[in-house]
Design an enzyme around this catalytic site. Structure first.
Site, PDB file in Angstrom:
ATOM      1  N   ASP A   7       0.882  -1.167   0.000  1.00 38.01           N
ATOM      2  CA  ASP A   7       0.000   0.000   0.000  1.00 38.01           C
ATOM      3  C   ASP A   7       0.920   1.216   0.000  1.00 38.01           C
ATOM      4  O   ASP A   7       1.430   1.610   1.053  1.00 38.01           O
ATOM      5  CB  ASP A   7      -0.909  -0.013   1.231  1.00 38.01           C
ATOM      6  CG  ASP A   7      -1.849   1.179   1.265  1.00 38.01           C
ATOM      7  OD1 ASP A   7      -2.278   1.631   0.184  1.00 38.01           O
ATOM      8  OD2 ASP A   7      -2.145   1.663   2.379  1.00 38.01           O
ATOM      9  N   GLU A  66      -1.509  -1.428  -4.952  1.00 39.65           N
ATOM     10  CA  GLU A  66      -2.739  -0.694  -5.227  1.00 39.65           C
ATOM     11  C   GLU A  66      -2.509   0.315  -6.338  1.00 39.65           C
ATOM     12  O   GLU A  66      -1.464   0.965  -6.398  1.00 39.65           O
ATOM     13  CB  GLU A  66      -3.206   0.039  -3.960  1.00 39.65           C
ATOM     14  CG  GLU A  66      -4.541   0.720  -4.124  1.00 39.65           C
ATOM     15  CD  GLU A  66      -5.040   1.330  -2.829  1.00 39.65           C
ATOM     16  OE1 GLU A  66      -6.265   1.401  -2.671  1.00 39.65           O
ATOM     17  OE2 GLU A  66      -4.217   1.740  -1.982  1.00 39.65           O
ATOM     18  N   ASP A 138      -2.583   0.974   7.342  1.00 37.94           N
ATOM     19  CA  ASP A 138      -1.783   0.803   6.126  1.00 37.94           C
ATOM     20  C   ASP A 138      -1.333  -0.645   5.950  1.00 37.94           C
ATOM     21  O   ASP A 138      -1.297  -1.166   4.834  1.00 37.94           O
ATOM     22  CB  ASP A 138      -0.562   1.738   6.141  1.00 37.94           C
ATOM     23  CG  ASP A 138      -0.971   3.209   6.080  1.00 37.94           C
ATOM     24  OD1 ASP A 138      -1.687   3.576   5.135  1.00 37.94           O
ATOM     25  OD2 ASP A 138      -0.577   3.968   6.985  1.00 37.94           O
TER      26      ASP A 138
END
Length: 179
Positions: A7, A66, A138
């Protein structure tokens, strides 16, 4: 098969590592690469070094990250894109194929709703992986990215329904989705 989920962030980059060699994914590790308040170039170097260290330590067979989403703040979006690009280059330099997933697809795969809140993602990651505690947001997002890749590699992610809203995304690939 070890899956490394990332992430990306220009201040905090989350990571999640899953062992997918058995039917049920097994939690290996998760955490955050917290970047010092240096100039952007030094923070990007820290992202690269941190991910390189994770790749050396866990030797993943798969790398998932992502995709960038649009932000109201162009400067923040640009910095996020640079951190993401740094992570992608690191993975590519280590010979890993980069697998990208959109935020709504990740939420859909993990929670069943493309519009899920971060706390819902954290809860589902904790429950799905049988964790004793809730990972930081996160890190949970990175685990969700790794889990989404695992589901996609097993054909369990429905790419035709990008998730969540009626009349939007149905019948088209998630790669074609535009909010």
């Amino acid at each position: 098969m070890i899956v490394l989920g990332i992430d990306p962030g220009s201040r905090v980059t989350g990571y999640g590592v899953l062992d997918a060699s058995e039917r049920q994914p097994r939690y290996v590790a998760s955490g955050c690469i917290r970047l010092k308040d240096d100039a952007l170039a030094q923070r990007l170097a820290q992202v690269y070094a941190g991910i390189s260290e994770l790749i050396g330590l866990y030797r993943p067979a798969a790398f998932a990250i992502e995709q960038v989403f649009m932000s109201k703040n162009a400067d923040s979006a640009l910095k996020l894109g640079q951190a993401r690009g740094t992570a992608i280059v690191c993975a590519a330099n280590h010979g890993l194929t980069v697998n990208e997933y959109g935020p709504r697809q990740i939420k859909q795969a993990v929670t069943g709703s493309g519009g899920a809140e971060k706390t819902q993602v954290q809860h589902m990651i904790t429950a799905t992986l049988g964790l004793s505690g809730t990972p930081q947001a996160d890190a949970a997002d990175a685990l969700a990215i790794a889990l989404t890749h695992l589901y996609a590699s097993r054909g369990l992610v429905n790419e035709g329904n990008y998730g969540g809203r009626r009349g939007r995304g149905r019948g088209q690939s998630w790669r074609q989705y535009r909010p």
